[in-house]
Motif scaffolding. Structure first.
Motif, short mmCIF file in Angstrom:
data_model
loop_
_atom_site.label_atom_id
_atom_site.label_comp_id
_atom_site.label_asym_id
_atom_site.label_seq_id
_atom_site.Cartn_x
_atom_site.Cartn_y
_atom_site.Cartn_z
N ALA A 78 44.32 38.14 41.09
CA ALA A 78 44.89 39.14 40.18
C ALA A 78 46.01 38.50 39.37
O ALA A 78 46.91 37.88 39.93
N VAL A 137 48.73 39.57 36.30
CA VAL A 137 49.24 40.77 35.63
C VAL A 137 49.46 40.53 34.15
O VAL A 137 49.79 39.42 33.71
N ARG A 138 49.23 41.53 33.34
CA ARG A 138 49.54 41.56 31.90
C ARG A 138 50.23 42.88 31.59
O ARG A 138 50.07 43.84 32.32
N THR A 163 55.42 43.82 42.00
CA THR A 163 54.45 43.24 42.95
C THR A 163 53.81 44.33 43.80
O THR A 163 52.62 44.27 44.11
N VAL A 180 51.21 45.84 41.75
CA VAL A 180 50.06 44.93 41.64
C VAL A 180 49.21 44.99 42.92
O VAL A 180 47.99 45.11 42.86
N VAL A 223 52.75 36.56 45.04
CA VAL A 223 53.91 37.25 45.60
C VAL A 223 55.16 36.43 45.35
O VAL A 223 55.17 35.20 45.53
N GLU A 262 49.47 34.57 47.56
CA GLU A 262 49.84 33.25 47.03
C GLU A 262 51.35 33.18 46.89
O GLU A 262 51.96 34.01 46.21
N GLY A 309 39.33 27.93 37.12
CA GLY A 309 39.64 27.40 35.80
C GLY A 309 38.73 27.96 34.74
O GLY A 309 37.75 28.66 35.04
N TYR A 310 39.05 27.65 33.48
CA TYR A 310 38.30 28.21 32.36
C TYR A 310 36.82 27.83 32.41
O TYR A 310 35.97 28.55 31.88
P1 C2E Z 1 49.36 30.89 38.49
O1 C2E Z 1 49.43 31.75 39.71
O2 C2E Z 1 49.41 29.41 38.69
O3 C2E Z 1 48.03 31.35 37.73
C1 C2E Z 1 47.22 30.49 36.97
C2 C2E Z 1 47.56 30.55 35.49
O4 C2E Z 1 46.82 29.52 34.83
C3 C2E Z 1 47.15 31.85 34.83
O5 C2E Z 1 48.05 32.08 33.74
C4 C2E Z 1 45.77 31.51 34.30
O6 C2E Z 1 45.37 32.31 33.22
C5 C2E Z 1 45.96 30.07 33.88
N1 C2E Z 1 44.70 29.32 33.94
C6 C2E Z 1 43.65 29.55 34.74
N2 C2E Z 1 42.67 28.65 34.53
C7 C2E Z 1 43.13 27.80 33.58
C8 C2E Z 1 42.56 26.65 32.93
O7 C2E Z 1 41.44 26.21 33.20
N3 C2E Z 1 43.34 26.03 32.00
C9 C2E Z 1 44.59 26.48 31.68
N4 C2E Z 1 45.28 25.82 30.75
N5 C2E Z 1 45.14 27.57 32.28
C10 C2E Z 1 44.43 28.22 33.22
P2 C2E Z 1 48.76 33.48 33.52
O8 C2E Z 1 47.80 34.61 33.78
O9 C2E Z 1 49.45 33.43 32.20
O10 C2E Z 1 49.84 33.53 34.69
C11 C2E Z 1 50.92 32.65 34.69
C12 C2E Z 1 51.70 32.75 35.97
O11 C2E Z 1 52.33 34.02 36.10
C13 C2E Z 1 50.83 32.63 37.22
O12 C2E Z 1 50.55 31.27 37.47
C14 C2E Z 1 51.73 33.25 38.27
O13 C2E Z 1 52.68 32.32 38.73
C15 C2E Z 1 52.44 34.33 37.47
N6 C2E Z 1 51.81 35.63 37.75
C16 C2E Z 1 50.73 36.19 37.17
N7 C2E Z 1 50.47 37.41 37.70
C17 C2E Z 1 51.43 37.62 38.65
C18 C2E Z 1 51.72 38.70 39.54
O14 C2E Z 1 51.02 39.73 39.63
N8 C2E Z 1 52.82 38.54 40.35
C19 C2E Z 1 53.59 37.41 40.32
N9 C2E Z 1 54.65 37.35 41.15
N10 C2E Z 1 53.34 36.39 39.51
C20 C2E Z 1 52.27 36.48 38.68
#
Ligand code: C2E
Ligand code: CA
Ligand code: CA
Ligand code: CA
Length: 279
Positions: free
Chosen positions: A60, A62-63, A91, A94, A118, A149, A257-258
């Motif tokens: 999951a 979040v946006r 959280t 979420v 988390v 996580e 990943g993508y």
């Molecule tokens: P994260 O947990 O390391 O999540 C992976 C991030 O990398 C996500 O960005 C995802 O969209 C991006 N990603 C996935 N695959 C690829 C890929 O192949 N290439 C590239 N360049 N990027 C990829 P996102 O969604 O912008 O989230 C960024 C960070 O925000 C997350 O890193 C996480 O640390 C945090 N986050 C997101 N949702 C939550 C949440 O519900 N709670 C908390 N506490 N943190 C969150």
């Protein structure tokens, strides 16, 4: 401090605004309303098994569906949420929403696990483990289908409360994943004695792994370390078939990943294996 969207009013959402307390306050006030008005949404990214590419779980992410600014990525508001402590109710929201989504996909016959990020601040709240266990019981979800996580910062040794929470959550059977492994402050001693079920290798090491010998050495060592500790290992940021193939060959258990899928609302997740053939 221009936000990446390039518009003037997005400025307040830039994480770089740390020096501007009034901007933080504005984000905080808006974010509080966002929680009340249900403006947050969850997208999910598949985590697949190697080498088969079958979906094992969804993470999951979040946006914020902002009424003026559109869909904001977490980097634009999580720093303010962490700073203000709003990350704690965020959280909790979420977790509640993601567990509800998981029961929906379970009802359609998918046995995908759920991964939720988390914050260390949640882990410091007394009663957080019990809160999670109560939620699982309410929804009727078995403990092993949830993975929390946590980043290495949650494991630093002076945060006794966080470490105790992780121990309690892990002992209950909930999966514990160390996120972004290698990207932050890595004290290996912190891993010892904790119920870690998964280590996620940060994408900075994964990106170049098909060509760069140093990245290869690092990724091989993390895989060996994880397996030595009895944990699964997941590579994040897998974007090309070459990287996927190399990871499968060195024994990486899962990948994200993508290449396999971008984060999307759960009904849009492709349920079929997505590992491309590389002949
Ligand atoms: P994260 O947990 O390391 O999540 C992976 C991030 O990398 C996500 O960005 C995802 O969209 C991006 N990603 C996935 N695959 C690829 C890929 O192949 N290439 C590239 N360049 N990027 C990829 P996102 O969604 O912008 O989230 C960024 C960070 O925000 C997350 O890193 C996480 O640390 C945090 N986050 C997101 N949702 C939550 C949440 O519900 N709670 C908390 N506490 N943190 C969150
Ligand atoms: Ca994560
Ligand atoms: Ca990560
Ligand atoms: Ca990351």
């Amino acid at each position: 401090y221009q936000g990446k969207r390039g518009t003037a009013d997005i400025v307040i959402f830039s994480g770089a605004g740390a020096g501007h307390p009034h901007q933080w306050l504005m984000v905080q006030a808006e974010l509080r309303h966002a929680l009340e008005r249900d403006e947050l949404v969850l997208h999910y990214q598949p985590k697949v098994g190697l080498p088969g590419g079958e979906v094992r779980g969804l993470e999951a992410l979040v946006r914020w569906q902002h009424p003026q600014h559109g869909l904001l990525p977490p980097g634009e508001f999580l720093p303010a949420a962490e700073h203000s402590g709003l990350i704690v109710p965020l959280t909790e929201w979420v977790l509640r929403r993601a567990l509800a989504d998981q029961s929906c996909w379970t009802a359609t016959g998918q046995d995908w696990a759920l991964s939720v990020n988390v914050s260390a601040r949640n882990l410091e709240v007394p009663g957080f483990p019990q809160f999670v266990l109560n939620l699982l019981a309410e929804v009727g979800t078995p403990v092993h289908r949830l993975i929390l996580e946590v980043t290495e910062t949650a494991l630093v040794s002076d945060m006794d409360a966080a470490v105790r929470a992780i121990a309690q959550l892990g002992a209950s059977g909930i999966g514990i994943s160390v996120d972004d492994f290698g990207a932050g402050y890595t004290g290996l001693s912190q891993l010892r004695g904790l119920p870690i079920t998964e280590i996620k290798i940060d994408r900075v090491f994964v990106a170049d792994v098909a060509h760069d010998p140093q990245s290869q050495a690092i990724v091989r060592s993390v895989i060996e370390l994880a397996h030595g500790l009895g944990s699964r290992v997941t590579a994040e940021g897998v974007e090309t078939p070459e990287v996927c193939q190399w990871l499968a060959e060195v024994g990486c258990d899962e990948a994200q990943g993508y290449l396999f899928g971008r984060p999307v609302p759960w009904p849009q997740v492709s349920p079929v294996p997505v590992v491309p053939s590389t002949e």
